[in-house]
Motif scaffolding. Structure first.
Motif, PDB file in Angstrom:
ATOM      1  N   GLY A   1       0.794  -1.212   0.000  1.00 22.07           N
ATOM      2  CA  GLY A   1       0.000   0.000   0.000  1.00 22.07           C
ATOM      3  C   GLY A   1       0.829   1.266   0.000  1.00 22.07           C
TER       4      GLY A   1
ATOM      5  N   VAL B   1      -3.802   0.248  -7.730  1.00 21.34           N
ATOM      6  CA  VAL B   1      -5.094   0.723  -7.229  1.00 21.34           C
ATOM      7  C   VAL B   1      -6.282   0.178  -8.034  1.00 21.34           C
ATOM      8  CG1 VAL B   1      -6.522   2.787  -6.914  1.00 21.34           C
ATOM      9  CG2 VAL B   1      -4.188   2.770  -6.085  1.00 21.34           C
ATOM     10  N   SER B   2      -6.113   0.040  -9.345  1.00 21.76           N
ATOM     11  CA  SER B   2      -7.267  -0.387 -10.142  1.00 21.76           C
ATOM     12  C   SER B   2      -7.770  -1.762  -9.702  1.00 21.76           C
ATOM     13  CB  SER B   2      -6.929  -0.375 -11.638  1.00 21.76           C
ATOM     14  OG  SER B   2      -5.809  -1.206 -11.876  1.00 21.76           O
TER      15      SER B   2
ATOM     16  N   GLN C   1      -4.801   2.089   0.277  1.00 17.98           N
ATOM     17  CA  GLN C   1      -3.392   1.798   0.501  1.00 17.98           C
ATOM     18  C   GLN C   1      -3.240   0.296   0.304  1.00 17.98           C
ATOM     19  OE1 GLN C   1      -0.798   3.239   3.584  1.00 17.98           O
ATOM     20  NE2 GLN C   1      -2.021   5.072   3.819  1.00 17.98           N
ATOM     21  N   CYS C   2      -3.275  -0.463   1.391  1.00 17.66           N
ATOM     22  CA  CYS C   2      -3.141  -1.913   1.205  1.00 17.66           C
ATOM     23  C   CYS C   2      -4.345  -2.458   0.460  1.00 17.66           C
ATOM     24  CB  CYS C   2      -2.945  -2.618   2.545  1.00 17.66           C
ATOM     25  SG  CYS C   2      -4.442  -3.145   3.388  1.00 17.66           S
TER      26      CYS C   2
ATOM     27  N   ALA D   1      -7.510  -7.548  -7.161  1.00 20.02           N
ATOM     28  CA  ALA D   1      -6.189  -7.616  -6.508  1.00 20.02           C
ATOM     29  C   ALA D   1      -6.120  -8.901  -5.697  1.00 20.02           C
ATOM     30  CB  ALA D   1      -5.992  -6.399  -5.604  1.00 20.02           C
TER      31      ALA D   1
ATOM     32  N   LYS E   1      -7.666  -2.860  -6.786  1.00 20.04           N
ATOM     33  CA  LYS E   1      -8.187  -2.770  -5.424  1.00 20.04           C
ATOM     34  C   LYS E   1      -9.568  -2.136  -5.371  1.00 20.04           C
ATOM     35  CE  LYS E   1      -3.647  -2.875  -3.239  1.00 20.04           C
ATOM     36  NZ  LYS E   1      -2.569  -2.128  -2.570  1.00 20.04           N
ATOM     37  N   VAL E   2     -10.080  -1.672  -6.505  1.00 18.57           N
ATOM     38  CA  VAL E   2     -11.439  -1.131  -6.504  1.00 18.57           C
ATOM     39  C   VAL E   2     -12.428  -2.077  -7.193  1.00 18.57           C
ATOM     40  CG1 VAL E   2     -10.558   1.235  -6.462  1.00 18.57           C
ATOM     41  CG2 VAL E   2     -11.297   0.236  -8.635  1.00 18.57           C
ATOM     42  N   ASN E   3     -11.935  -3.182  -7.736  1.00 17.84           N
ATOM     43  CA  ASN E   3     -12.885  -4.116  -8.369  1.00 17.84           C
ATOM     44  C   ASN E   3     -12.724  -5.554  -7.866  1.00 17.84           C
ATOM     45  OD1 ASN E   3     -10.616  -5.149  -9.649  1.00 17.84           O
ATOM     46  ND2 ASN E   3     -11.048  -4.177 -11.606  1.00 17.84           N
ATOM     47  N   GLY E   4     -11.932  -5.712  -6.825  1.00 23.26           N
ATOM     48  CA  GLY E   4     -11.818  -7.031  -6.208  1.00 23.26           C
ATOM     49  C   GLY E   4     -10.836  -7.961  -6.881  1.00 23.26           C
TER      50      GLY E   4
ATOM     51  N   PRO F   1      -0.021   7.899 -10.923  1.00 26.00           N
ATOM     52  CA  PRO F   1      -1.003   7.034 -10.237  1.00 26.00           C
ATOM     53  C   PRO F   1      -0.403   5.665  -9.942  1.00 26.00           C
ATOM     54  CG  PRO F   1      -1.980   8.053 -12.187  1.00 26.00           C
ATOM     55  CD  PRO F   1      -0.503   8.346 -12.236  1.00 26.00           C
ATOM     56  N   ARG F   2      -0.774   5.101  -8.817  1.00 26.97           N
ATOM     57  CA  ARG F   2      -0.247   3.790  -8.452  1.00 26.97           C
ATOM     58  C   ARG F   2      -0.853   2.698  -9.324  1.00 26.97           C
ATOM     59  NH1 ARG F   2      -1.828   3.776  -2.615  1.00 26.97           N
ATOM     60  NH2 ARG F   2      -2.052   1.564  -3.079  1.00 26.97           N
TER      61      ARG F   2
END
Lengths: 361, 151
Positions: free
Chosen positions: A80, A221-222, B96-97, A229, A224-227, A217-218
């Protein structure tokens, strides 16, 4: 394409010090190859780590496909803080890569190549250390790949390498106005056995940076917003078992007798493992493992809310029990062997208390 | 006894014991691992899904309660990460994580469904079911406010 990188006789320090002779890393005597490592780990790690590089491998860190996609290895764990973006970005900077065409993949566990210089070559991510420790070597690795691309372009165009410059993902011959994209070069590039030498003074000056220091942009992240990751808990392999640990109710106690009959009735086939600090339960599903763990406390009653039953397992800590009965295990107290962290309580005054004192165990 | 229900628009049948929490069926059987296991006791919100359009802790919902119900998980919120909240989450670089964020987004989606223009206090109140150990709360609030503007 899976790269074959041989690791024999290489230790992390040597690999680091040489920064890196590609021959040393990629060719060696007998032994473990990159492909074998991937093969062994495929079931465990392959599911979560898409480590295969697409296109031509120009170094253990970078491969470039014909369509210009540049795959860069990320050697640190993303927790993160952005390591998965910032470390490949450092390579991309000196490589002069078009960041929009970069695809980041987690590096496989090969410490000789990907180890963190700040942690003695271990692949270990902690202490805000990743960028600081990897910064110099990664810049060099990126610059070496750029040099390989320039040398190949020079040969192709029949011009001295000194006349070539780069723009993001393009080698430019200003005199003739000719350009070759990195993807085109990768298609015909010959990769030297030994990494080309790049002098530290040949690296970019900070004023020339296109990526470092910019707000990028990291890359994680993409997902981590749609499950999508994937975390360690998300890795599933065939026939895997799940474990749960019933910990001792009192520090220093060990299970004296374990009765797993109820656990087996409730949760089906489970295996009980005696641990120095508790009782381990192995089952086919996570829920069966949890059920078995608390099965001894009270029989499962359908309809009782799961939350209540979970809490019922947390009985108040007994003061000085010689034996504790809990969750199907009989716990015997054993002498507490852990180090005493606090001083014994006794009145002290400034006069009798030295400023520093050592506590014996 | 098989339990028939719907997940992200697809008819599904589960043979899991009826006392099994929905969470484990979603994650282990259906391989939809975007929904996370956090505390297992309905305190953290990492397991948040929608059941018949309303948010619910999937770790606190037994399969026996799921007959005929319709579940939406983070994977089913939009086909291509185009839900206004997902776009706002990217724009604000919220995670973050990221472990709690599926649950956060599902909770936020539930809020906007009930109340498309929540006040800041309403956002904070509604999102209090979800915990973030990284402490991204300020960004979460900003992202929800952005989504209400841009939706």
């Amino acid at each position: 394409m899976t790269q074959h990188v041989t690791l024999a006789n290489l230790n992390a320090r040597a690999a680091r010090r040489s920064l890196l002779s590609r021959r040393q890393v990629m060719v060696g005597a007998a032994g473990l190859s990159f492909a074998v490592v991937l093969g062994v780990n495929r079931r465990a790690a392959g599911a979560v780590l898409g480590t295969e590089q697409a296109g031509k491998g120009l170094s253990p860190w970078v491969s470039i496909a014909g369509d210009g996609t540049i795959t860069i290895m990320s050697p640190a764990t993303e927790m993160g803080q952005g390591s998965m973006t910032s470390l490949p970005l450092i390579i991309a900077e000196e490589l002069d890569a078009d960041w929009s065409k970069v695809r980041v993949v987690p590096a496989p566990v090969i410490e000789a190549i990907y180890g963190n210089p700040g942690f003695g070559g271990m692949m270990y991510t902690a202490g805000s250390n990743a960028v600081t420790s990897y910064y110099r070597p990664l810049r060099m690795f990126g610059a070496q790949v750029r040099r390989v691309l320039i040398d190949n372009a020079a040969k192709k165009l029949g011009v001295p390498a000194e006349e070539l410059t780069t723009e993001p993902s393009v080698v430019v011959h200003a005199k003739s106005g000719r350009k070759l994209s990195y993807g085109d070069i990768a298609a015909f590039a010959e990769v030297p056995d030994k990494a080309p030498e790049v002098k530290p003074e040949a690296l970019k000056k900070p004023s020339e940076f296109r990526l470092i220091g910019k707000d990028v942009p990291r890359v994680d992240v993409s997902g981590k917003v749609n499950g999508s990751a994937r975390y360690a808990i998300d890795v599933q392999v065939p026939n895997m078992l799940y474990g749960a640990v019933l910990r001792a109710p009192v520090e220093g106690s060990v299970p004296d007798k374990i009765d797993d009959a109820k656990a087996k009735i409730i949760a089906g086939p489970v295996r009980i493992v005696r641990l120095p600090y508790g009782v381990g339960v192995l089952a086919d599903t996570p829920w069966a493992a949890f059920e078995a763990r608390r099965a001894g406390a009270e029989p499962a009653r359908p309809g009782v809310s799961t939350a209540k039953r979970a809490w019922s397992g947390l009985s108040p800590m007994p003061r000085t029990p010689p034996v504790v009965q809990r969750n199907g295990a009989r716990w015997a107290m054993r002498a507490v062997r852990c180090r005493r962290l606090l001083p014994p309580s006794r009145p002290s005054t400034a006069a009798t208390t030295p400023i520093t004192r050592k506590w014996s165990r | 006894m098989a339990i028939d229900f719907t997940v992200n628009g697809k008819a599904t049948s589960s043979e899991a014991p009826p006392t099994t929490p929905l969470l484990w069926v979603i994650r282990e059987d259906l391989k939809l691992t975007g929904t996370k296991f956090g505390c297992g006791t309905g305190l953290c919100g990492a397991c948040m899904v929608h059941i018949d359009g309303k948010r619910a802790f999937s770790c606190q919902t037994q399969m026996s309660e799921m007959v005929g119900k319709s579940v939406t998980t983070i994977e089913g919120l939009s086909p291509d990460s185009s839900h206004p909240l997902q776009k706002a989450w990217l724009a604000e670089q919220v995670p973050q994580c990221g472990y709690c964020q599926s649950g956060q987004i599902m909770s936020a989606a539930d809020l906007l469904k009930q109340n498309p223009k929540p006040t800041r206090n309403q956002i904070v109140e509604h999102m209090s079911t979800n915990i973030c150990r990284c402490g991204t709360y300020q960004r979460i609030v900003r992202a929800i406010e952005r989504a209400t503007r841009e939706a």
